[in-house]
Design a protein around this motif. Structure first.
Motif, short mmCIF file in Angstrom:
data_model
loop_
_atom_site.label_atom_id
_atom_site.label_comp_id
_atom_site.label_asym_id
_atom_site.label_seq_id
_atom_site.Cartn_x
_atom_site.Cartn_y
_atom_site.Cartn_z
N ASP A 1 24.50 -21.21 126.74
CA ASP A 1 23.61 -20.64 125.72
C ASP A 1 24.39 -19.76 124.75
N ALA A 2 25.42 -19.08 125.24
CA ALA A 2 26.23 -18.25 124.34
C ALA A 2 26.95 -19.12 123.31
N GLN A 3 27.47 -20.25 123.77
CA GLN A 3 28.11 -21.17 122.82
C GLN A 3 27.09 -21.74 121.84
N ALA A 4 25.87 -22.00 122.33
CA ALA A 4 24.82 -22.53 121.45
C ALA A 4 24.49 -21.53 120.34
N LYS A 5 24.52 -20.24 120.68
CA LYS A 5 24.20 -19.22 119.66
C LYS A 5 25.29 -19.18 118.59
N LEU A 6 26.53 -19.44 118.97
CA LEU A 6 27.59 -19.56 117.97
C LEU A 6 27.33 -20.79 117.09
N LYS A 7 26.99 -21.89 117.74
CA LYS A 7 26.76 -23.13 117.00
C LYS A 7 25.62 -22.98 115.99
N ALA A 8 24.58 -22.24 116.39
CA ALA A 8 23.43 -22.05 115.50
C ALA A 8 23.90 -21.43 114.18
N VAL A 9 24.82 -20.48 114.26
CA VAL A 9 25.33 -19.83 113.05
C VAL A 9 26.27 -20.77 112.30
N TRP A 10 27.18 -21.42 113.03
CA TRP A 10 28.13 -22.32 112.36
C TRP A 10 27.42 -23.48 111.65
N THR B 1 33.99 -26.37 127.54
CA THR B 1 33.34 -27.65 127.79
C THR B 1 34.17 -28.83 127.32
N GLN B 2 35.25 -28.59 126.69
CA GLN B 2 36.07 -29.73 126.30
C GLN B 2 37.53 -29.31 126.28
N PRO B 3 38.41 -30.27 126.40
CA PRO B 3 39.83 -29.91 126.48
C PRO B 3 40.28 -29.12 125.26
N LEU B 4 41.07 -28.11 125.53
CA LEU B 4 41.57 -27.25 124.46
C LEU B 4 42.96 -27.66 124.04
N PHE B 5 43.50 -28.67 124.75
CA PHE B 5 44.87 -29.10 124.47
C PHE B 5 44.88 -30.60 124.20
N LEU C 1 23.12 -26.28 129.05
CA LEU C 1 24.11 -26.65 130.06
C LEU C 1 24.12 -28.17 130.27
N GLN C 2 22.93 -28.77 130.23
CA GLN C 2 22.87 -30.22 130.39
C GLN C 2 23.59 -30.93 129.25
N LYS C 3 23.59 -30.28 128.07
CA LYS C 3 24.26 -30.89 126.92
C LYS C 3 25.76 -30.60 126.93
N GLY C 4 26.18 -29.73 127.83
CA GLY C 4 27.63 -29.49 127.96
C GLY C 4 28.12 -28.19 127.39
N PHE C 5 27.20 -27.31 127.01
CA PHE C 5 27.66 -26.00 126.55
C PHE C 5 26.72 -24.91 127.04
N MET D 1 18.25 -29.50 135.28
CA MET D 1 18.47 -28.10 134.99
C MET D 1 17.53 -27.57 133.92
N THR D 2 16.60 -28.37 133.48
CA THR D 2 15.66 -27.88 132.49
C THR D 2 14.51 -27.18 133.21
N GLY D 3 13.58 -26.67 132.38
CA GLY D 3 12.44 -25.99 132.98
C GLY D 3 11.58 -26.92 133.80
N SER D 4 11.65 -28.24 133.54
CA SER D 4 10.82 -29.17 134.29
C SER D 4 11.43 -29.52 135.64
N ASN D 5 12.67 -29.09 135.88
CA ASN D 5 13.31 -29.40 137.15
C ASN D 5 13.12 -28.24 138.11
N PRO D 6 12.27 -28.44 139.14
CA PRO D 6 11.97 -27.34 140.02
C PRO D 6 13.19 -26.85 140.79
N SER D 7 14.23 -27.70 140.92
CA SER D 7 15.39 -27.28 141.70
C SER D 7 16.19 -26.20 140.95
N TRP D 8 15.95 -26.10 139.65
CA TRP D 8 16.71 -25.11 138.88
C TRP D 8 15.90 -23.82 138.84
#
Ligand code: SF4
Length: 403
Positions: free
Chosen positions: A260-269, A29-33, A254-258, A1-8
């Protein structure tokens, strides 16, 4: 799913995931309970020198909570106990919805760090707004009261300080501060010098957080014991972006399990100086996704962060950084360029036409009428982001003007 994967392919990605708006877009991406079936609760962080611990995710309140009571209940269950509203939000339905909730669950009032704001520009009107806010929310006090959307630290004058002291002494507010979308670094530095501001909520995201100016401002606030809340953390712009880097980034995350919107939150946290992120979470999907991001311990790598910065550089001309002191002083007559850019962002990036049009309509008619007749050429030459200001003002007027 990265830029190097032509199928994506670009088309496949856009079809599957869309491009992130106000919150996260995919399933959590992970259980909430926990195994017991109980909801997990998100971590808290110290809030300046207030002595409070606040949830690292705050429920932004430009929502009609009167018809979203379940969202409030589930937010409490997941430990999203910092709630942010304002006198003006949703025509009062945000605060009234919170009041309805407290009337039903009075035991939860003490669990909530409750913030409201007033955009009134006189002490008298601020008192009126606060009284009405408390009545709507069916509570005797707000934990934190913000003057809404200041553009310059001069708004925090002696009269305002005296008002804040009086409101605290009367038990109507516990802490006082301001929110700002404009000239954020200057406002933060000024607040740190003042020494009596308890907390600030400011626009802060992966696009803004790395500038020397912003770093200095945040450091100064932390030294002064001011609690900091980040908003507009998705860094959505006035112009829709569609860069290859954005697609590569989204695939990488996405390959890492989250997402891009979640990543932007993480960048701030990942900056521990920021106590909480205030996020607009108008439905359960976005709440779940953001809670999942808060619970997930995965950190962004150095490469992840540098790719986000590369994306920010590539899309610089699509994003207004709120430095209104620069552009608004370059125009002959009063023109709230920063506000118009923000409303256009609500429309183009958040897809929230109503929020955008409501804001635009609040600009006095006299000023709105002349907006597209003004000469913005000097403002455009001085804009550090290189925004096509005149074109964007025209676009805002075309899209948001209500006759
Ligand atoms: S239009 Fe340009 S100069 Fe004006 S606030 Fe936005 S980024 Fe700053």
């Amino acid at each position: 799913m990265t830029g190097s994967n032509p199928s994506w392919s670009r088309r496949k990605f856009l079809k599957t995931a869309g491009v992130a708006g106000v919150g996260s877009i995919l399933a959590p991406t992970q259980p909430l309970f926990a195994a017991s079936g109980e909801p997990k609760t998100i971590p808290t962080r110290p809030f300046g020198k207030t002595g409070e611990q606040v949830s690292m995710l705050s429920l932004g309140g430009i929502i009609n909570f009167l018809s979203n009571q379940l969202l409030l209940k589930q937010a409490v269950n997941w430990g999203v106990t910092y709630w942010d509203t304002a006198h003006s939000y949703s025509g009062g339905r945000s605060e009234k919805g919170i009041g309805k909730y407290f009337a039903r669950y009075p035991q939860d009032r003490k669990k909530i760090f409750l913030v409201t704001k007033s955009g009134a520009w006189s002490i008298k009107s601020m008192s009126r707004d606060l009284a009405e806010s408390l009545e709507r929310m069916q509570t005797d006090y707000a934990d934190l009261f913000f003057v809404h959307g200041i553009r310059n630290i001069s708004a925090m004058d002696d009269d305002t300080r005296a008002w804040a002291d009086k409101a605290k002494a009367a038990g109507k507010i516990r802490f006082f501060g301001f929110s700002t979308h404009s000239n954020m670094a200057e406002c933060l530095l000024g607040a740190a010098d003042l020494g009596w501001i308890d907390a600030i909520m400011m626009t802060y995201n992966y696009r803004l957080m790395h500038s020397d100016e912003m770093r200095r401002a945040v450091d100064a606030c932390v030294r002064a014991g001011i609690g900091l809340t980040a908003m507009k953390t998705q860094g959505g712009g006035q112009v829709r972006t569609d860069s290859e880097t954005e697609l590569r980034l989204a695939g990488r995350f996405l390959q890492k399990g989250f997402t891009d919107a979640q990543a932007k939150l993480k960048a701030v946290w990942q900056n521990p100086q920021i106590a909480s992120i205030c996020s607009q979470m108008p439905n359960m999907t976005i709440l779940m996704s953001n809670v999942a991001a808060a619970l997930d311990k995965t950190q962004l790598s150095t490469r992840d962060r540098s790719m986000l910065q590369q994306f920010a550089r590539e899309t610089r001309t699509a994003y207004c950084t709120g430095c209104t002191a620069i552009c608004e002083s370059c125009v002959e007559r009063e023109a709230p360029i920063g506000d118009v850019m923000r409303y256009l962002m609500y429309c183009n990036s958040y897809d929230d036409y109503k929020l955008a049009a409501d804001g635009f309509r609040k600009i006095p008619q006299k000023i709105r009428a002349r907006l597209t007749r003004l000469d913005y050429s000097r403002a455009e030459r001085n804009c550090p982001q290189g925004l096509p200001i005149a074109r964007l003002i025209q676009e805002a007027k075309n899209k948001l003007e209500i006759s």
